[in-house]
Design an enzyme around this catalytic site. Sequence first.
Site, PDB file in Angstrom:
ATOM      1  N   HIS A 114       0.830  -1.204   0.000  1.00 55.64           N
ATOM      2  CA  HIS A 114       0.000   0.000   0.000  1.00 55.64           C
ATOM      3  C   HIS A 114       0.867   1.258   0.000  1.00 55.64           C
ATOM      4  O   HIS A 114       1.872   1.323   0.698  1.00 55.64           O
ATOM      5  CB  HIS A 114      -0.891  -0.003   1.248  1.00 55.64           C
ATOM      6  CG  HIS A 114      -2.164   0.773   1.082  1.00 55.64           C
ATOM      7  ND1 HIS A 114      -3.387   0.275   1.453  1.00 55.64           N
ATOM      8  CD2 HIS A 114      -2.406   2.003   0.570  1.00 55.64           C
ATOM      9  CE1 HIS A 114      -4.325   1.173   1.197  1.00 55.64           C
ATOM     10  NE2 HIS A 114      -3.752   2.223   0.650  1.00 55.64           N
TER      11      HIS A 114
ATOM     12  N   GLY B 145       0.207  -4.949   1.682  1.00 54.85           N
ATOM     13  CA  GLY B 145      -0.911  -5.282   0.813  1.00 54.85           C
ATOM     14  C   GLY B 145      -0.506  -6.072  -0.412  1.00 54.85           C
ATOM     15  O   GLY B 145      -1.325  -6.809  -0.979  1.00 54.85           O
TER      16      GLY B 145
ATOM     17  N   TYR C  81      -6.098  -4.352  10.078  1.00 55.41           N
ATOM     18  CA  TYR C  81      -6.454  -5.041   8.837  1.00 55.41           C
ATOM     19  C   TYR C  81      -7.922  -5.424   8.866  1.00 55.41           C
ATOM     20  O   TYR C  81      -8.520  -5.578   9.936  1.00 55.41           O
ATOM     21  CB  TYR C  81      -5.574  -6.278   8.632  1.00 55.41           C
ATOM     22  CG  TYR C  81      -5.174  -6.446   7.194  1.00 55.41           C
ATOM     23  CD1 TYR C  81      -4.316  -5.544   6.586  1.00 55.41           C
ATOM     24  CD2 TYR C  81      -5.663  -7.488   6.411  1.00 55.41           C
ATOM     25  CE1 TYR C  81      -3.952  -5.671   5.258  1.00 55.41           C
ATOM     26  CE2 TYR C  81      -5.308  -7.632   5.092  1.00 55.41           C
ATOM     27  CZ  TYR C  81      -4.453  -6.713   4.514  1.00 55.41           C
ATOM     28  OH  TYR C  81      -4.112  -6.843   3.184  1.00 55.41           O
TER      29      TYR C  81
END
Length: 269
Positions: free
Chosen positions: A64, A108, A138
């Site tokens: 991410h 991610g 998460y």
Amino acid sequence: MNLVSAVIKERICYVEMQNADHFNCLSEEMCQELIESLQYGYDQECVGIVIKAQCKKGVWSAGHDIRELPQDGNDPLAYDVPMEKLIRKVQETPIPVIACVDGTVWGGACDLCLSCDMIVSSSIATFAITPAKIGIPYNASGIMHFINQLGLNKAREMFFLATPIEAGDALNVGLINRVAEPDQLESVLEEHFLNPLRRNSVLSISAIKRQFRILSRASSVIPSESFERINAYRTRVYKGADYQEGINAFLEKRAPVYKGKASDLDTTK
């Protein structure tokens, strides 16, 4: 500049992340281009899709893009954020999607790899799921995905410690399908995965992939009350000071100083 290329060769669509200077972070733009490339491969009637990456400093993808995480109290992993859309696209694409990994995989991007139908990696690849390093709660769908793939204990280890596991360990716990030496990765991918795909019935494989998707979900039905509790826990994290500290520490290139306590998640307060 395009962040992703999509090239079709012998009924396989090779999708390559090409933003190595930024370690192929899964930014909104990167996610959107990957989604479009997956759709392109399917629309062109390929029998499979391979996700690859141009690596810099040994990084396949850093996960991410921290700079795009919301800091206004919104959920960083809500249903409609780009990375979640990408993960669902990989899972729902009706033909096999294979991750070909020849570097380190973070955050991610680790979830992205697990969302693929198969993973082939070089022996120097590592995998780490790192929300605890940044202070990110998460989401339930992502955690269930890891539990279903790896089992409860290994999923806990990866999430709690946020340390990389090596390719051999990843193979042993079923995170990846095959390990190859770096100079043999391409040939192993072709010989053991892509050539059989080309010979088999894409209609049969597509139906089987859809069944895998439905059946894997059938074993993880959770009462609505449990989801409400999960959302309450997560909200307290991404609206708390530790979440902001994690982002600030990353941007300032320093170690975070977290002050939150486990009791802060007590939803009766």
